[in-house]
Design an enzyme around this catalytic site. Structure first.
Site, PDB file in Angstrom:
ATOM      1  N   ASN A 270      15.437  -3.643  41.067  1.00  0.00           N
ATOM      2  CA  ASN A 270      15.139  -3.481  39.500  1.00  0.00           C
ATOM      3  C   ASN A 270      13.842  -2.812  39.315  1.00  0.00           C
ATOM      4  OD1 ASN A 270      15.673  -4.207  36.955  1.00  0.00           O
ATOM      5  ND2 ASN A 270      14.197  -5.695  36.967  1.00  0.00           N
ATOM      6  N   GLU A1208     -24.469  -3.911  35.247  1.00  0.00           N
ATOM      7  CA  GLU A1208     -23.795  -2.584  34.889  1.00  0.00           C
ATOM      8  C   GLU A1208     -24.571  -1.690  35.870  1.00  0.00           C
ATOM      9  OE1 GLU A1208     -25.196  -2.980  31.150  1.00  0.00           O
ATOM     10  OE2 GLU A1208     -23.130  -2.612  30.206  1.00  0.00           O
TER      11      GLU A1208
HETATM   12  C1  LIG Z   1       5.074   0.196  40.796  1.00  0.00           C
HETATM   13  C2  LIG Z   1       6.057   1.171  41.323  1.00  0.00           C
HETATM   14  C3  LIG Z   1       5.729   1.995  42.225  1.00  0.00           C
HETATM   15  C4  LIG Z   1       6.374   2.941  42.668  1.00  0.00           C
HETATM   16  N1  LIG Z   1       6.106   3.928  43.608  1.00  0.00           N
HETATM   17  C5  LIG Z   1       6.676   4.884  44.296  1.00  0.00           C
HETATM   18  C6  LIG Z   1       6.271   6.057  45.018  1.00  0.00           C
HETATM   19  O1  LIG Z   1       5.275   6.173  45.320  1.00  0.00           O
HETATM   20  N2  LIG Z   1       7.368   6.927  45.395  1.00  0.00           N
HETATM   21  C7  LIG Z   1       8.792   6.766  45.408  1.00  0.00           C
HETATM   22  O2  LIG Z   1       9.431   7.588  45.682  1.00  0.00           O
HETATM   23  N3  LIG Z   1       8.953   5.748  44.375  1.00  0.00           N
HETATM   24  C8  LIG Z   1       8.290   4.751  43.833  1.00  0.00           C
HETATM   25  N4  LIG Z   1       8.773   3.988  43.134  1.00  0.00           N
HETATM   26  C9  LIG Z   1      10.136   3.997  42.649  1.00  0.00           C
HETATM   27  C10 LIG Z   1      11.039   2.984  43.567  1.00  0.00           C
HETATM   28  O3  LIG Z   1      10.981   3.348  44.824  1.00  0.00           O
HETATM   29  C11 LIG Z   1      12.407   2.964  43.143  1.00  0.00           C
HETATM   30  O4  LIG Z   1      12.339   2.467  41.881  1.00  0.00           O
HETATM   31  C12 LIG Z   1      13.164   2.025  43.988  1.00  0.00           C
HETATM   32  O5  LIG Z   1      13.347   2.488  45.281  1.00  0.00           O
HETATM   33  C13 LIG Z   1      14.534   1.959  43.262  1.00  0.00           C
HETATM   34  O6  LIG Z   1      15.198   0.838  44.006  1.00  0.00           O
HETATM   35  P1  LIG Z   1      15.659  -0.592  43.183  1.00  0.00           P
HETATM   36  O7  LIG Z   1      16.518  -1.167  44.249  1.00  0.00           O
HETATM   37  O8  LIG Z   1      14.491  -1.346  42.753  1.00  0.00           O
HETATM   38  O9  LIG Z   1      16.561   0.272  42.010  1.00  0.00           O
HETATM   39  P2  LIG Z   1      17.258  -0.544  41.085  1.00  0.00           P
HETATM   40  O10 LIG Z   1      16.284  -0.466  39.821  1.00  0.00           O
HETATM   41  O11 LIG Z   1      17.630  -1.575  41.245  1.00  0.00           O
HETATM   42  O12 LIG Z   1      18.450   0.413  40.499  1.00  0.00           O
HETATM   43  C14 LIG Z   1      17.969   1.854  40.520  1.00  0.00           C
HETATM   44  C15 LIG Z   1      18.992   2.942  40.158  1.00  0.00           C
HETATM   45  O13 LIG Z   1      19.952   3.220  41.241  1.00  0.00           O
HETATM   46  C16 LIG Z   1      21.054   2.826  41.120  1.00  0.00           C
HETATM   47  N5  LIG Z   1      21.560   2.349  42.422  1.00  0.00           N
HETATM   48  C17 LIG Z   1      20.998   1.313  43.309  1.00  0.00           C
HETATM   49  N6  LIG Z   1      21.807   1.159  44.276  1.00  0.00           N
HETATM   50  C18 LIG Z   1      22.856   1.861  44.232  1.00  0.00           C
HETATM   51  C19 LIG Z   1      23.983   2.033  45.218  1.00  0.00           C
HETATM   52  N7  LIG Z   1      24.037   1.312  46.207  1.00  0.00           N
HETATM   53  N8  LIG Z   1      25.024   2.842  44.536  1.00  0.00           N
HETATM   54  C20 LIG Z   1      25.016   3.451  43.412  1.00  0.00           C
HETATM   55  N9  LIG Z   1      23.839   3.358  42.554  1.00  0.00           N
HETATM   56  C21 LIG Z   1      22.870   2.624  42.854  1.00  0.00           C
HETATM   57  C22 LIG Z   1      21.388   1.910  39.928  1.00  0.00           C
HETATM   58  O14 LIG Z   1      22.544   2.085  39.294  1.00  0.00           O
HETATM   59  C23 LIG Z   1      20.088   2.114  39.089  1.00  0.00           C
HETATM   60  O15 LIG Z   1      20.415   3.287  38.294  1.00  0.00           O
HETATM   61  C24 LIG Z   1       7.730   2.955  42.412  1.00  0.00           C
HETATM   62  C25 LIG Z   1       8.311   2.018  41.542  1.00  0.00           C
HETATM   63  C26 LIG Z   1       7.553   1.277  40.974  1.00  0.00           C
HETATM   64  C27 LIG Z   1       7.870   0.401  40.010  1.00  0.00           C
END
Ligand SMILES: Cc1cc2nc3c(=O)[nH]c(=O)nc-3n(C[C@H](O)[C@H](O)[C@H](O)COP(=O)(O)OP(=O)(O)OC[C@H]3O[C@@H](n4cnc5c(N)ncnc54)[C@H](O)[C@@H]3O)c2cc1C
Ligand code: FES
Ligand code: FES
Length: 1288
Positions: A270, A1208
């Site tokens: 998420n 400060e």
């Molecule tokens: C604070 C913060 C810092 C971050 N920093 C970085 C960074 O430095 N570098 C970087 O690269 N990223 C960064 N991210 C992004 C993060 O790596 C991605 O949001 C994360 O990897 C997505 O994975 P999730 O499981 O949370 O995705 P979700 O939010 O659960 O889903 C993401 C999307 O992927 C799709 N999806 C997921 N799994 C599948 C599947 N198996 N098949 C088809 N579709 C799928 C979903 O439908 C959805 O649209 C950051 C995010 C946050 C919140």
């Protein structure tokens, strides 16, 4: 598959702190943070940003894995964790770790006793990150500890004391961790630790610490184990108000669901879907959670690589790759190494623990750090849809350069195949971000080359970029053209030109940001070129020359190491009574409560019956007429109670603290983006925010729209009065100087970024128009005054209470008054309690900050370097109303008995002492020599050093603003209740006041309690600002205590051997009043602006800081290597608190001068609205060696116990890092024969550093056609000089 008719919604079963939770109505939109805080009343877990960027909400999640029979513990951000994802999980919050009611955990104890908390708002999150690490690794390495804290921000401490606490758990903790040069503090002389035996250097004693005993931890609930082992997995459905959550158990089921709901996203961590739904208005009625499906969690080694399930967390992938790298030969693991390289700095640990590998790939964010390297490495995606499976190369998705969607909506990603690297194949990944860790990349890249066997002829070349564009892109043409070429300088030169031609970036040419990204693209390729050239040499030293030695260091990335630090202060006199706490490093009186999460902040207050939540509706225009406000749609939202506008303000809607009014609700016109126009009150914060988004405001833009200093100068738009200070005859002075330098420098603004956002609760009491206001503010009296004026009631009906503030830094005064008035007006109208807690984005948009400056200067100096004439004009972007004013400080060194520019006499003796001590302690000259040597030996990395003196004027220029007042009660049991007008916001004021009362009354600190600051106990208190809180309130506390003691004196004299309790009982019997007020009338400060002279400040604090940095000339990245600070703060009342203040302020200053960049749209809307875009310093940004020494006591006759007001003063010293960076850039420019004068503005970001280290790459970006010269591997080559001709 249709939702109707599907199984009934499940009960959500999980555990929190060992307690079983059965949630019958689990709402998929409900995140764990709100659930813990509002539903379970576990308020230790804090809200800091809501988007995974600050770590304040960190909790530990534990799950049992039946296959391995192991329990996995991991940290996670509760703000992004849907409760529906927690089925079968055990959650541990800070309350479950330990509490004052049961047992304090060693993590909590040590953080508190090592002074790791100031305001305490970040502390529970810190506790949870450390605690989780210790659950997995009871004796962690310092690298693991540093990594565990990368996702946690603290705005107060500067991290050093937090890391001190962490070190006590590390295996190598007793040593200084500085082993890289073979030296260790335990067995080697070291300049940081030399000659300090005479003075105390420890602010805490490890002897007091309880040992860490892993057997004492909360056990994993056996019932969850049984559930995981025995219960057949079944599909889970949860239905909320708007969204349905479905968690299937098999791939077939998942594919059916995807066919039925092709638009429904799969939610694993998420971390992508969550922020989209929360912040970007994206709505998904159905969410599919596939994490439990075995196919999506596979780990399989095949002949040609590794297959990893799409739902594997990034942390798991990191561990798997680390193991594989250790196991397989180097030749096979180059792809793994490159992917791992990106994973190390991607997000913080909390994000990597939940974010999925597949999610990062499929969400296809341009900022994905994985897609460029995975695509370049020929990774394969295993896709599935109902009845179909196929494999595609990830590169195919991006190769056409526009990120075409070749995955259909019905398809899901099952797993990813990451290949082994082959013989003659080299892979690398690069990234540059605004902060080295936990920051999305500005630009990143993945690159791969495969050579014809035994040659340097390119057989395959892959270059992918990310970050810079709207999607990951492939430099396909470039790669095709270069195939078949030798790996040499001609190829390099052509590659760079081809890449620049092929990859077009959004944004206009000449846009500095675009130029920076392009420079990074070619610089990354150059770095790849160097890496591969070096590898070719290793493979065949006779054939390939490799790279010059002085280039070698650029192949090493900056790493975050556990800092080595020392704090030096003066011990109390041996004759001082052991019971007298003044001058000792006493722990912050709330520190334990901070660490257990028991310290109560405004939003932790239990809800009041019938309470409403308020969401503000703010202006989206900088200057416009309000044509209409349509609230009809907002009023239809469920739970909405009312919309509040200017018409509901019973009395004053405007306050005149200067000529320009401060306005509660905009009435006809808005004067800035973020101005409050109206507000919605509803039964929950979710409903209030949903409704606020539906209020439609129509504007008519008014001219002029003034957003910048330049525009204000153009329109002659200034707040009056303009101030001028003159000393001597400036014109004449300029006539006699040898040289004159003129220029302009800009210092960007800074947001306060206190961790607790603006918070208030207004509770109407139902009679006599009385209202209780609980506000996070530095100035309760002004809140009382403003609210009373807005409601049209006397001030005596408004009771303002402040227990503590989660950081303020000057940001919780007048604007807080306006917000409190908004809440009070709403409470008055609805006759209900109203809670207003700003979201981080609203806080950043609505509130001001430290103002940007522009200075036009003309400096005259003699050939020997003496400055004899200065003419400086300062412009401050003071926003749309004057708000709080800003003082301009001169930073020149003073000689004996000189005057300031406002003609105040000043004795600079202690300034000179600080300077000399700092020079000595920092070993400035020998390090300068070492730096020169380093710079000679390293071409692409350079070091710089700078020492900066500081004079910080103490005072508020107006006597009545420095009044202090206190009220002390002694109860008949001998206990003392103390209160005063100061606000606790992390600066330890209450601790110091208790120390003072303890000394004055000669009783232990434990007998004295501080409850809250309130307008009911101390009226008309001045704001806690300008570092003056302790000075003025300390005097008042002393006064009150002395009054009481005087009354007790006859009783004590009569019974000198009696105890405190005997005397108090006797005093009561004799009808002696046991309550007294204390008062301090303030300092005699004044300023005559007509004459340009005065005594605006009572005394001065002095200091000096020396900082050393290293820069990477190819990327502009930098590392803070060392800082030595020497400060004169008189006789410290509490050295632990004061050193903490100095370090915290210094690190905030480092943020201002080197990192924190505010970005606005052309219409004046703030882009940088949270920690994801606005980067404050994190653990990785503090100096690797950090020393603070307090100057041996100097007498200060003006303040309590000869102390000096500190808070400060350390802030400005952050600019020593700015000047050290400038020094490093100067080193680069001198070597390259570039123009000697150049302007650097603050914040000095990587972008500016890179641009000023001009070379062939920057030149290529600026003049793409002017690329006649081949890039050379040799720095002596004329190409650098010639490229820079234009600059000379
Ligand atoms: C604070 C913060 C810092 C971050 N920093 C970085 C960074 O430095 N570098 C970087 O690269 N990223 C960064 N991210 C992004 C993060 O790596 C991605 O949001 C994360 O990897 C997505 O994975 P999730 O499981 O949370 O995705 P979700 O939010 O659960 O889903 C993401 C999307 O992927 C799709 N999806 C997921 N799994 C599948 C599947 N198996 N098949 C088809 N579709 C799928 C979903 O439908 C959805 O649209 C950051 C995010 C946050 C919140
Ligand atoms: S509140 Fe969750 S990370 Fe900031
Ligand atoms: S103590 Fe860390 S934010 Fe205040």
């Amino acid at each position: 598959m249709a939702l109707q008719g599907a199984a009934a919604a499940e009960e959500l079963v999980f555990y929190v702190n060992g307690r079983k939770i059965i949630e019958k109505n689990a709402d998929p939109e409900q995140m764990l943070l709100a659930y813990l805080r509002k539903r379970l009343c576990l308020t230790g877990t804090k809200y800091g940003c809501g988007g995974g960027g600050c770590g304040a909400c960190t909790v530990m999640i534990s799950i049992y894995e039946p296959a391995s029979k192991k329990i996995r513990h991991y940290s996670a951000n509760a703000c992004l964790l849907p409760i529906c994802s927690l089925y079968g999980a055990a959650v541990t919050t800070v309350e479950g770790v330990g509490s004052t009611k049961s047992r304090i955990h060693p993590v909590q104890e040590r953080l508190a006793k090592c002074h790791g908390s100031q305001c305490g708002f970040c502390t529970p999150g810190m506790v949870m990150s450390i605690y989780t690490l210790l659950r997995n690794h009871p004796e962690p390495t310092s690298e693991q500890m540093i990594a565990a804290l990368a996702g946690n921000l603290c705005r107060c401490t500067g991290y050093r004391p937090i890391l001190d606490a962490c070190k006590t758990f590390c295996k190598e903790s007793i040593c200084c961790q500085r082993k890289t040069n073979g030296k260790c503090c335990l067995d080697q002389e070291d300049d940081l630790f030399d000659n300090e035996e005479e003075v105390p250097t420890s602010l805490f004693s490890t002897d007091e610490f309880q040992p860490l005993d892993p057997t004492q931890e909360l056990i994993f609930p056996p019932e969850l184990m049984r559930m995981a082992e025995n219960q057949p997995k079944q599909t889970l459905f949860f239905r909320g108000e708007r969204v349905t959550w479905i968690s299937p158990v098999s791939l077939v089921e998942l594919l059916d669901l995807k066919a039925a709901y092709p638009k429904a996203p799969l939610v694993v961590g998420n971390t992508s879907v969550g922020p989209d739904m929360k912040f970007r208005g994206v709505f998904h009625p159905v969410l599919i959670a596939p994490a439990r499906i075995p196919d999506l969690n596979v780990l399989k080694y095949t002949n040609d690589g590794l297959t990893l399930g799409a739902a594997c967390s990034l942390s798991l992938v990191k561990d798997i790759l680390t193991n594989a790298i250790a196991e397989f030969p180097e030749e096979k693991t180059r792809v793994f190494c490159a992917v791992l390289q990106q994973l190390r700095t991607l997000g913080g640990e909390q994000i990597r623990n939940v974010a999925s590998f597949g999610g990062n790939i499929i969400s296809r964010k341009p900022t994905s750090d994985l897609n460029p390297v995975l695509a370049a490495s020929n990774c394969m995606l295993n896709l599935a849809s109902r009845g179909q499976r196929r494999q595609i190369l990830l590169s195919d998705i991006f190769a056409d350069g526009v990120g075409n969607n070749t995955i259909t909506p019905e398809e899901i990603l099952v797993s990813i195949h990451v290949p082994y690297s082959r013989k003659g194949e080299y892979v690398s990944a690069f990234r540059q971000a605004p902060r080295r860790e936990n920051a999305l990349p500005i630009t990143n890249a993945g690159m791969r080359v495969l050579f014809e066997e035994g040659t340097d002829v390119i057989k395959e070349l892959s270059i992918f970029y990310g970050g810079a564009l709207s999607a990951t892109v492939c430099a396909k043409q470039t790669c095709c053209t270069l195939t078949g070429r030798h790996w040499n300088e001609q190829m390099l030169d052509e590659a760079c030109r081809l890449v620049l031609k092929e990859i077009t970036l959004p944004g206009s040419a000449g846009d500095e940001n675009v130029d920076y990204k392009k420079t990074l693209m070619v610089s990354f390729f150059y770095r790849f070129f160097l890496e591969v050239s070096q590898s070719l040499k290793t493979m065949n030293p006779c054939h390939y020359p490799g790279i010059p030695v002085e280039y070698g260091s650029v192949l090493q990335d900056f790493k975050t190491r556990m800092p080595q630090s020392i704090q030096i202060y003066q011990d109390v006199e041996p004759s001082q009574s052991p019971q007298d706490p003044v001058g000792r490093p006493v722990m912050h009186q709330s520190a334990i409560k901070h660490a257990t999460g028991e310290a109560v902040y405004i939003d932790d207050l239990p809800s009041v019956d019938g309470e409403l939540f308020l969401a503000a509706v703010t202006s989206s225009r900088a200057h416009a007429k309000i044509v209409s406000i349509d609230t009809s749609e907002a009023l239809k939202v469920a739970g909405v109670f009312d919309v509040i506008t200017a018409h509901d303000v019973p009395a004053a809607n405007e306050f005149h603290f200067s000529d320009d009014p401060e306005i509660i609700f905009a009435r006809n016109e808005v004067i800035c983006v973020g101005q409050i126009v109206c507000a919605v009150v509803a039964d929950s914060d979710v409903h209030a925010k949903q409704a606020a988004a539906k209020v439609k405001i129509e504007y008519e833009v008014l001219e002029p729209v003034i957003l910048t200093i330049e525009e204000a100068i153009k329109h002659n738009s200034f707040f009056e009065p303009k101030r001028k200070l003159e000393q001597g005859n400036v014109d004449e002075a300029f006539e006699t100087v040898d040289n004159i330098v003129e220029g302009e420098i800009c210092i960007g603004g800074q947001k306060h970024f206190y961790m607790e956002t603006q918070s208030m609760l207004a509770v109407p009491k139902g009679e006599d128009k009385e209202m209780d206001l609980y506000v996070s503010t530095q100035h309760p009296a002004i809140i009382q005054e403003m609210v009373a004026a807005s409601l049209g009631v006397p001030a005596n009906r408004i009771m303002c209470h402040v227990k503590r503030v989660g950081g303020a830094f000057g940001g919780k005064i007048l604007r807080t008054g306006l917000l409190a008035s908004v809440a009070a007006v709403a409470a008055n109208k609805t006759s209900r309690a109203v809670r207003l807690i700003l979201s981080r984005e609203d806080d950043m948009v609505i509130l001001g900050g430290r103002h940007p400056f522009m200075a036009k200067y003309k400096v005259g100096f003699m050939n020997d370097g003496r400055i004899t004439a200065v003419d400086a004009k300062y412009y401050v972007n003071g926003g749309c109303t004057p708000d709080e004013s800003v003082l301009i400080r001169e930073t020149n060194m003073y000689k004996k008995n000189e005057q300031t520019h406002f003609k105040q006499k000043l004795d600079p003796q202690n300034l000179i002492r600080c300077w000399n001590e700092c020079m000595e302690k920092s070993a400035y000259y020998s390090r300068r020599t070492a730096i020169n040597e380093f710079n000679k030996q390293n071409y692409w990395k350079k070091r710089g050093i700078a020492i900066v003196p500081m004079k910080f004027p103490f005072g508020l220029s107006t006597p009545y603003l420095s009044q202090g007042a206190a009220l002390v009660h002694i109860y008949t049991d001998g206990s003392v209740l103390l209160t005063h007008g100061g606000i606790e916001m992390g600066q330890g004021i209450h601790t110091k006041m208790i120390q003072i009362a303890s000394r004055e009354l000669n009783i232990p600190m434990s007998c004295i309690h501080f409850c809250e600051t309130s307008t009911t106990t101390v009226p008309n208190a001045c704001a806690s600002v300008g570092s003056a809180g302790t000075d003025v309130n300390g005097m008042a506390v002393k006064d009150a205590c002395q009054t009481l003691l005087k009354r007790l004196q006859p009783i004590i004299e009569k019974n000198p051997t009696g105890t405190w309790n005997d005397w108090i009982r006797e005093a009561f019997k004799q009808s002696v009043s046991l309550s007294a007020t204390g008062y301090f009338r303030g300092y005699n400060e004044y300023m005559d602006w007509e004459k340009g002279e005065g005594q605006p400040f009572t005394y001065f604090l002095f200091g000096a800081a020396c900082s050393e940095v290293e820069i990477n000339c190819l990327t502009g990245d930098h590392k803070n290597l060392r800082t030595d600070i020497v400060m004169d703060i008189g006789c410290s009342i509490n050295p632990a608190v004061d050193i903490g203040q100095i370090e915290g302020a210094f690190v905030q200053g480092v943020g201002l001068y080197t990192m924190e960049e505010l970005k606005y749209s052309s219409e004046g809307a703030l882009y940088t609205r949270g920690p994801d875009q606005y980067k404050i310093p994190a653990v990785c940004d503090i100096p690797e060696q950090f020393s603070v020494s307090l100057l041996s006591p100097s007498q200060n006759p003006y303040a309590i116990y000869a102390s000096k007001g500190i808070g400060e003063a350390g802030f400005f010293l952050g600019c020593s890092v700015f000047f050290a960076l400038r020094d490093a850039v100067t080193g680069v420019r001198n070597e390259r024969g570039l123009k000697k004068t150049f302007a650097l503005n603050s914040p000095l970001t990587a972008e500016q550093i890179r641009a000023n280290c001009a070379d062939a790459f920057t030149q290529m970006v600026l003049c793409p056609t002017d690329c006649m010269l081949a890039l050379s591997l040799h720095s002596s080559s004329p190409c650098y000089a010639q490229y820079s001709l234009g600059e000379k």
